[in-house]
Design a protein around this motif. Structure first.
Motif, mmCIF file in Angstrom:
data_model
loop_
_atom_site.group_PDB
_atom_site.id
_atom_site.type_symbol
_atom_site.label_atom_id
_atom_site.label_comp_id
_atom_site.label_asym_id
_atom_site.label_seq_id
_atom_site.Cartn_x
_atom_site.Cartn_y
_atom_site.Cartn_z
ATOM 1 N N ALA A 281 0.837 -1.209 0.000
ATOM 2 C CA ALA A 281 0.000 0.000 0.000
ATOM 3 C C ALA A 281 0.870 1.256 0.000
ATOM 4 N N ALA A 282 1.943 1.242 0.793
ATOM 5 C CA ALA A 282 2.858 2.385 0.795
ATOM 6 C C ALA A 282 3.575 2.505 -0.549
ATOM 7 N N GLY A 283 3.963 1.373 -1.124
ATOM 8 C CA GLY A 283 4.623 1.404 -2.430
ATOM 9 C C GLY A 283 3.713 1.931 -3.523
ATOM 10 N N LEU A 284 2.429 1.539 -3.483
ATOM 11 C CA LEU A 284 1.484 2.047 -4.481
ATOM 12 C C LEU A 284 1.298 3.556 -4.330
ATOM 13 N N THR A 285 1.270 4.039 -3.093
ATOM 14 C CA THR A 285 1.187 5.492 -2.869
ATOM 15 C C THR A 285 2.389 6.202 -3.478
ATOM 16 N N LEU A 286 3.562 5.609 -3.322
ATOM 17 C CA LEU A 286 4.777 6.210 -3.882
ATOM 18 C C LEU A 286 4.728 6.251 -5.412
ATOM 19 N N VAL A 287 4.241 5.173 -6.006
ATOM 20 C CA VAL A 287 4.133 5.134 -7.473
ATOM 21 C C VAL A 287 3.150 6.184 -7.964
ATOM 22 N N LEU A 288 2.020 6.319 -7.271
ATOM 23 C CA LEU A 288 1.030 7.320 -7.689
ATOM 24 C C LEU A 288 1.580 8.733 -7.538
ATOM 25 N N MET A 289 2.341 8.975 -6.487
ATOM 26 C CA MET A 289 2.979 10.292 -6.326
ATOM 27 C C MET A 289 3.906 10.599 -7.499
ATOM 28 N N THR A 290 4.750 9.634 -7.840
ATOM 29 C CA THR A 290 5.678 9.833 -8.958
ATOM 30 C C THR A 290 4.930 10.040 -10.270
ATOM 31 N N LEU A 291 3.821 9.293 -10.440
ATOM 32 C CA LEU A 291 3.019 9.439 -11.656
ATOM 33 C C LEU A 291 2.425 10.838 -11.755
ATOM 34 N N VAL A 292 1.937 11.358 -10.635
ATOM 35 C CA VAL A 292 1.363 12.711 -10.631
ATOM 36 C C VAL A 292 2.434 13.741 -10.990
ATOM 37 N N PHE A 293 3.637 13.595 -10.426
ATOM 38 C CA PHE A 293 4.716 14.530 -10.755
ATOM 39 C C PHE A 293 5.073 14.454 -12.235
ATOM 40 N N ASN A 294 5.107 13.261 -12.782
ATOM 41 C CA ASN A 294 5.452 13.112 -14.196
ATOM 42 C C ASN A 294 4.382 13.706 -15.102
ATOM 43 N N ILE A 295 3.111 13.501 -14.756
ATOM 44 C CA ILE A 295 2.028 14.083 -15.564
ATOM 45 C C ILE A 295 2.077 15.606 -15.486
#
Length: 308
Positions: A281-295
């Motif tokens: 769950a923490a890893g998925l949060t990290l991936v979503l954060m990175t995805l938002v920054f990239n978008i």
């Protein structure tokens, strides 16, 4: 004579056929290599989502996003991601406040002002910073930067996010400067000549012509730096402490998402338990954060990009 002519006409055809087969084989090999990276990404995301779904069956998403405590390994368990999120964002902000200005200034100097021989010497030396193991950076922050800061900030504890963020910023400088310098050097030389022809100085040309023209590549460098800072593990695990506390003060100790993951992923947790699933769950949060920054960076670069 006729047979000789037939042989001469057949030889180029067979050679051309062999070359086409080789090019097709290389094309297929490159296609498979590209697909392997995409398949790996999809597999990682699939595992994160699958394990996270099992976690969110036990823990409400609202509690996960709003609870101000993170203590999944205690008897009084809380599963609020906010303390880990604040630690990650604060250390990232400190790191970017160091890496972005210094990396951009270094890129402008290397691209527009540095002599050729000096640039060829200093750029590999600068990129060596990215090759140093992060555990070395962590102890550098803990044993050198923190005591140095404590000479000015007397209340600074031994574990804090400030020294960890500063050292993370030093580590990220080569990523920002190298990619930004490549983007600035790829700007058409006609723009420089036109600026100089209008009477502009080298500094005016660099800041008002070259920098805006290369903003797309420079934005990509910033996004790369953000992603590197968000995903950094060892420096924050060593220098920032592992105490998940909801604080926005960089002088306090805190834990980041990656630091939590590496601290509990030691094989002691039973497979399939709720504590084990908190990692995903923490890893998925990290991936979503990175995805938002990239978008965000993608749309930002498209907004300011100039075509020539």
């Amino acid at each position: 004579m006729v047979e000789r002519q037939i042989q001469l006409t057949k030889r180029p055809l067979s050679s051309k056929l062999l070359r086409n087969i080789q090019e097709k084989a290389i094309e297929i090999l490159l296609f498979l290599a590209a697909c392997s990276s995409v398949a790996t990404t999809i597999a990682i995301l699939g595992i994160l989502v699958y394990e996270s779904i099992a976690f969110f069956r036990e823990v409400s998403i609202i509690d996960f996003l709003t609870d101000t405590q993170w203590s999944p390994l205690f008897d009084d368990a809380h599963y609020g991601i906010l303390p880990l999120l604040s630690g990650t964002l604060v250390t990232t902000a400190v790191a970017l406040s160091v890496a972005v200005p210094l990396g951009t200034i270094a890129a402008i100097y290397l691209s527009e002002f540095a002599p050729f021989r000096f640039r060829e010497f200093i750029k590999p030396c600068l990129e060596l910073l990215a090759g140093i193991p992060t555990v070395v950076y962590g102890y550098f922050a803990l044993l050198f930067v923190t005591p140095l800061l404590q000479n000015f900030l007397w209340d600074l504890p031994g574990f804090n996010m400030l020294s960890a963020g500063i050292v993370m910023g030093i580590m990220i400088i080569p990523y920002v400067s190298s990619v930004s310098e490549d983007a600035m050097r790829s700007v058409p030389v006609q723009l420089r000549e036109g600026s100089y022809a209008m009477g502009a100085t080298r500094l005016q040309t660099a800041l008002k012509v070259i920098f805006p023209a290369a903003i797309s590549g420079i934005t990509a460098a910033y996004i790369l730096g953000i992603s590197r800072a968000v995903g950094e593990t060892m420096i924050v695990a060593i220098a920032a402490g592992l105490q998940p506390t909801l604080t926005w003060n960089p002088m306090n100790e805190a834990a980041t998402i990656t630091a939590y993951i590496v601290s509990v992923s030691l094989g002691d947790l039973p497979h399939g338990s709720l504590e084990y699933q908190t990692i995903f769950a923490a890893g998925l949060t990290l991936v979503l954060m990175t995805l938002v920054f990239n978008i965000f960076g993608y749309f930002l670069s498209r907004h300011f990009r100039e075509k020539y």
